[in-house]
Design a protein around this motif. Structure first.
Motif, PDB file in Angstrom:
ATOM      1  N   PRO A 244      49.606   8.622  89.819  1.00 52.96           N
ATOM      2  CA  PRO A 244      48.817   9.852  89.977  1.00 52.96           C
ATOM      3  C   PRO A 244      47.659   9.625  90.941  1.00 52.96           C
ATOM      4  O   PRO A 244      46.774   8.817  90.674  1.00 52.96           O
ATOM      5  CB  PRO A 244      48.338  10.144  88.552  1.00 52.96           C
ATOM      6  CG  PRO A 244      49.352   9.481  87.669  1.00 52.96           C
ATOM      7  CD  PRO A 244      49.770   8.244  88.398  1.00 52.96           C
ATOM      8  N   GLU A 245      47.676  10.333  92.079  1.00 48.96           N
ATOM      9  CA  GLU A 245      46.787   9.972  93.184  1.00 48.96           C
ATOM     10  C   GLU A 245      45.311  10.109  92.837  1.00 48.96           C
ATOM     11  O   GLU A 245      44.498   9.266  93.239  1.00 48.96           O
ATOM     12  CB  GLU A 245      47.129  10.799  94.426  1.00 48.96           C
ATOM     13  CG  GLU A 245      47.060  12.301  94.264  1.00 48.96           C
ATOM     14  CD  GLU A 245      45.674  12.848  94.567  1.00 48.96           C
ATOM     15  OE1 GLU A 245      44.886  12.128  95.203  1.00 48.96           O
ATOM     16  OE2 GLU A 245      45.398  13.996  94.183  1.00 48.96           O
ATOM     17  N   ASP A 246      44.934  11.141  92.099  1.00 47.25           N
ATOM     18  CA  ASP A 246      43.516  11.311  91.793  1.00 47.25           C
ATOM     19  C   ASP A 246      43.021  10.227  90.841  1.00 47.25           C
ATOM     20  O   ASP A 246      41.917   9.688  90.996  1.00 47.25           O
ATOM     21  CB  ASP A 246      43.232  12.706  91.251  1.00 47.25           C
ATOM     22  CG  ASP A 246      44.208  13.144  90.163  1.00 47.25           C
ATOM     23  OD1 ASP A 246      45.075  12.336  89.757  1.00 47.25           O
ATOM     24  OD2 ASP A 246      44.112  14.308  89.721  1.00 47.25           O
ATOM     25  N   LEU A 247      43.853   9.872  89.857  1.00 48.51           N
ATOM     26  CA  LEU A 247      43.491   8.803  88.926  1.00 48.51           C
ATOM     27  C   LEU A 247      43.365   7.473  89.652  1.00 48.51           C
ATOM     28  O   LEU A 247      42.464   6.676  89.366  1.00 48.51           O
ATOM     29  CB  LEU A 247      44.539   8.729  87.811  1.00 48.51           C
ATOM     30  CG  LEU A 247      44.222   7.855  86.597  1.00 48.51           C
ATOM     31  CD1 LEU A 247      44.936   8.405  85.372  1.00 48.51           C
ATOM     32  CD2 LEU A 247      44.635   6.405  86.811  1.00 48.51           C
ATOM     33  N   LEU A 248      44.241   7.237  90.628  1.00 46.25           N
ATOM     34  CA  LEU A 248      44.188   5.987  91.386  1.00 46.25           C
ATOM     35  C   LEU A 248      42.898   5.853  92.171  1.00 46.25           C
ATOM     36  O   LEU A 248      42.324   4.765  92.261  1.00 46.25           O
ATOM     37  CB  LEU A 248      45.384   5.896  92.339  1.00 46.25           C
ATOM     38  CG  LEU A 248      46.734   5.531  91.718  1.00 46.25           C
ATOM     39  CD1 LEU A 248      47.831   5.579  92.780  1.00 46.25           C
ATOM     40  CD2 LEU A 248      46.686   4.143  91.086  1.00 46.25           C
ATOM     41  N   VAL A 249      42.437   6.967  92.770  1.00 46.56           N
ATOM     42  CA  VAL A 249      41.191   6.903  93.541  1.00 46.56           C
ATOM     43  C   VAL A 249      40.035   6.456  92.648  1.00 46.56           C
ATOM     44  O   VAL A 249      39.231   5.591  93.023  1.00 46.56           O
ATOM     45  CB  VAL A 249      40.887   8.270  94.183  1.00 46.56           C
ATOM     46  CG1 VAL A 249      39.496   8.272  94.821  1.00 46.56           C
ATOM     47  CG2 VAL A 249      41.933   8.606  95.238  1.00 46.56           C
ATOM     48  N   GLY A 250      39.961   7.024  91.448  1.00 47.75           N
ATOM     49  CA  GLY A 250      38.933   6.593  90.501  1.00 47.75           C
ATOM     50  C   GLY A 250      39.087   5.134  90.130  1.00 47.75           C
ATOM     51  O   GLY A 250      38.091   4.399  89.980  1.00 47.75           O
ATOM     52  N   ASP A 251      40.324   4.674  89.983  1.00 51.49           N
ATOM     53  CA  ASP A 251      40.593   3.274  89.655  1.00 51.49           C
ATOM     54  C   ASP A 251      40.146   2.343  90.787  1.00 51.49           C
ATOM     55  O   ASP A 251      39.559   1.294  90.544  1.00 51.49           O
ATOM     56  CB  ASP A 251      42.087   3.094  89.378  1.00 51.49           C
ATOM     57  CG  ASP A 251      42.444   1.666  89.016  1.00 51.49           C
ATOM     58  OD1 ASP A 251      41.807   1.104  88.104  1.00 51.49           O
ATOM     59  OD2 ASP A 251      43.357   1.107  89.666  1.00 51.49           O
ATOM     60  N   TRP A 252      40.400   2.744  92.054  1.00 50.37           N
ATOM     61  CA  TRP A 252      39.952   1.932  93.192  1.00 50.37           C
ATOM     62  C   TRP A 252      38.431   1.742  93.154  1.00 50.37           C
ATOM     63  O   TRP A 252      37.935   0.633  93.319  1.00 50.37           O
ATOM     64  CB  TRP A 252      40.304   2.607  94.515  1.00 50.37           C
ATOM     65  CG  TRP A 252      41.741   2.862  94.754  1.00 50.37           C
ATOM     66  CD1 TRP A 252      42.820   2.255  94.152  1.00 50.37           C
ATOM     67  CD2 TRP A 252      42.296   3.824  95.673  1.00 50.37           C
ATOM     68  NE1 TRP A 252      43.993   2.769  94.644  1.00 50.37           N
ATOM     69  CE2 TRP A 252      43.706   3.731  95.572  1.00 50.37           C
ATOM     70  CE3 TRP A 252      41.750   4.731  96.549  1.00 50.37           C
ATOM     71  CZ2 TRP A 252      44.553   4.525  96.337  1.00 50.37           C
ATOM     72  CZ3 TRP A 252      42.583   5.538  97.314  1.00 50.37           C
ATOM     73  CH2 TRP A 252      43.976   5.422  97.205  1.00 50.37           C
TER      74      TRP A 252
END
Length: 324
Positions: A244-252
């Protein structure tokens, strides 16, 4: 009070005009031949040219320069090649919005083209609008397209001789079913941090603490330019692209301990009134201070959004159409 230099310039222009009038009078009543007429007329025009050029050079240059924008924002709308109708609607929606204090550029972001029809029709769009970005990726939603978008920006819009650096203060990722109201967006961004900044709709819906939450929802979120550069250089982000792209950005950002300036824009960012889906949605009625409305899927939904915000009003009367 007028400046002396301006008076002198005006006086010179007036003197030049007087010379020209005298020449015209002389030509009207003299018995010169055609060649002599032309030579004298050219001399008079040369006088006028000298004096008017002096006048333009002495005019204050500051009156001609536009003020610098409060900030510069690139909106990248992630979409699919075949969505011609949606892109054309969005061009109208954003083209009719005029930012007051900011420079806001809108681009449509797609991956490599492999279909002949897409190649032909998008070529027409590029020639006409010049608002398409084609990334080096295979079209996907959660397979790395968002990473490719952000990581490509520093290269695509890198500083060039004679341009400001960086080219944008902020970059936004938006869905093509999101209506972004530019007036609300620029008002909410005008005093925001210009670096290490992460702005959007805080997920999950009932969370209001931007520092304990994982991520901003993918409907539309904004990063400062330095974070786009950080994504490009981050090995962690590069190796964590799928999901999930939005969740990944937060993870980065959590892994990199960056994006410390966070802005949660509830309730001005929300799902379309009455929207339903597999997950709990943050949906409520339209409000005047809206920044973004997500899940605007159907033409009927766009009609309601555009009507509420008066985008279809104030059409100039014309004999070419009748709109009640």
């Amino acid at each position: 009070m007028e400046k002396p230099g301006k008076k002198i310039a005006v006086g010179r222009a007036a003197a030049g005009l007087s010379v020209f009038i005298v020449i015209v009078v002389v030509l009207s009543f003299s018995s010169m031949n055609q060649l002599e007429h032309r030579a004298l007329l050219n001399a008079g025009l040369a006088v006028i040219d000298r004096f008017t050029s002096r006048t333009s050079r002495t005019a204050p240059s500051s009156n001609c320069s536009a003020p610098l924008p409060a900030f510069r924002l690139l909106i990248g709308i992630l979409t699919l090649p075949q969505k011609y109708e949606r892109r054309n609607l969005l061009r109208l929606v954003y083209g009719l919005q005029t930012p007051k204090i900011a420079q806001i550029d809108v681009k449509f972001v797609i991956c490599n083209l492999t279909n002949e029809e897409h190649l032909a029709f998008i070529a027409l769009e590029i020639k006409r609008y010049e608002d398409i970005i084609i990334l080096n990726c295979t079209e996907n939603m959660d397979g790395g397209k968002t990473y490719t978008y952000f990581s490509s920006l520093p290269h695509l819009f890198g500083p060039t001789p004679g341009t400001r650096s960086p080219p944008y203060d902020y970059v936004m990722k938006a869905d093509d079913d999101t209506f972004v109201r530019l007036a609300g967006l620029e008002e909410s961004l005008k005093d925001a941090a210009r670096e290490d900044m992460y702005y959007g709709f805080l997920a999950p819906c009932d969370n209001m603490d931007a520092f304990t939450a994982n991520y901003m929802a993918g409907m539309a979120y904004v990063l400062s330019w330095d974070l786009a550069k950080w994504i490009r250089s981050s090995n962690y982000a590069k190796s964590h692209q799928v999901g999930p792209e939005d969740l990944l950005v937060g993870d980065w950002f959590r892994a990199g301990k960056v994006a410390k300036n966070r802005y949660n824009n509830k309730p001005t960012m929300y799902d379309f009134p009455g929207a339903v889906g597999p997950d709990h949605t943050c949906s409520h009625d339209f409000i005047p201070g809206t920044v973004a409305v997500h899940r605007v899927k159907r033409n009927r939904d766009w009609l309601l959004v555009l009507s509420y915000f008066n985008y279809t009003k104030d059409i100039k009367p014309s004999s070419f159409y009748h709109i009640p």
